[in-house]
Design an enzyme around this catalytic site. Sequence first.
Site, short mmCIF file in Angstrom:
data_model
loop_
_atom_site.label_atom_id
_atom_site.label_comp_id
_atom_site.label_asym_id
_atom_site.label_seq_id
_atom_site.Cartn_x
_atom_site.Cartn_y
_atom_site.Cartn_z
N ASN A 46 -29.75 12.26 67.84
CA ASN A 46 -31.09 12.11 67.28
C ASN A 46 -31.32 13.37 66.43
O ASN A 46 -31.47 14.46 66.96
CB ASN A 46 -32.09 12.03 68.43
CG ASN A 46 -33.40 11.36 68.10
OD1 ASN A 46 -34.30 11.38 68.92
ND2 ASN A 46 -33.54 10.74 66.94
N CYS A 108 -42.01 14.17 70.21
CA CYS A 108 -40.67 13.59 70.31
C CYS A 108 -39.88 14.40 71.33
O CYS A 108 -39.78 15.63 71.20
CB CYS A 108 -39.99 13.62 68.94
SG CYS A 108 -38.24 13.16 68.97
N CYS A 263 -33.51 8.90 72.51
CA CYS A 263 -34.97 9.05 72.53
C CYS A 263 -35.35 9.71 73.85
O CYS A 263 -35.23 9.09 74.91
CB CYS A 263 -35.66 7.70 72.37
SG CYS A 263 -37.47 7.80 72.45
#
Length: 322
Positions: A46, A108, A263
């Site tokens: 990510n 995030c 995630c």
Amino acid sequence: MSSQMLNRQAVSGRAFGRAACRSRSSVRVMASAKPLTFSKYQGLGNDFILVDNRHSSEPVVTPEQAVKICDRNFGVGGDGVIFALPPVGDTDLTMRIFNSDGSEPEMCGNGIRCLAKFVSDIDKAAPRKYKIHTLAGLIQPEMLADGQVRVDMGTPILEGPKVPTTLAPTQGSTVVQQDLVVEGKTYKVTCVSMGNPHAVIYSCDGKPIKIDDLDKELAALGPKFERNAVFPARTNTEFVEVISRSHVRMVVWERGAGRTLACGTGACALVVAGILEGRVDRDKVCRVDLPGGPLQIEWRQSDNHIYMTGPAELVFSGSLQA
């Protein structure tokens, strides 16, 4: 109820998408003649463009510029642009992020690990804990001696309207294994917010999720969940396969970014959902296998907080004209 949870409830469902509609007058536009200095970091694949923005309370890049920077063919390439901004109150710094589509999420999980590593690297700091203000409230990542980052993600939000979702609650005010029909199939959905909304799915049409079977469908299926009317702020969606009561495997469709390799908030949300559904044990570290690698997640009864541990690594640094 903690002030942190109140802060999260206040922004969850409102902050997302706000930056995409923000006027240029409310976001500082970077002077075209001045290059943007950045570093690219990744957490389990990510990947993010990190900007030291601590000289100004407003990002030096607009959401529209962030879209161009995140383009993997014509820009640097990334899932988002993250800004280290000045602190608010009794914190060390503030985090904001623009997704690759220009929208602004509350926070995030993988990104905040990358942010902690970024600030630690440029400040040449010894391993320490940071108090970071986000649109989801206070988040506290800690640099560990082995290079990993452990993040106190705070308390999950479980009340359906505060996630937010309009699905009917099934356990008190919490939406656990509620039916949602998408493309003619019935999915059992559990809704959790980690400051940003998540729809967690362990079964479809009465059968456990098998990641290998779902893999080819994700690109078509993900948007059907993200933009479903029952999720007024849109949603992140995790499909989860149980390996054991302390080991799961998942794929994710992220709100505003699409399919990603990892995630962090999703990994936290799916462990909470797994515990609520009776599939995962509480007070034990659960290994969550994402396409980009594993995270270690624990939901502790002692303080009701979620703890996430995983890597964050520098890819390269550079400068560009935004």
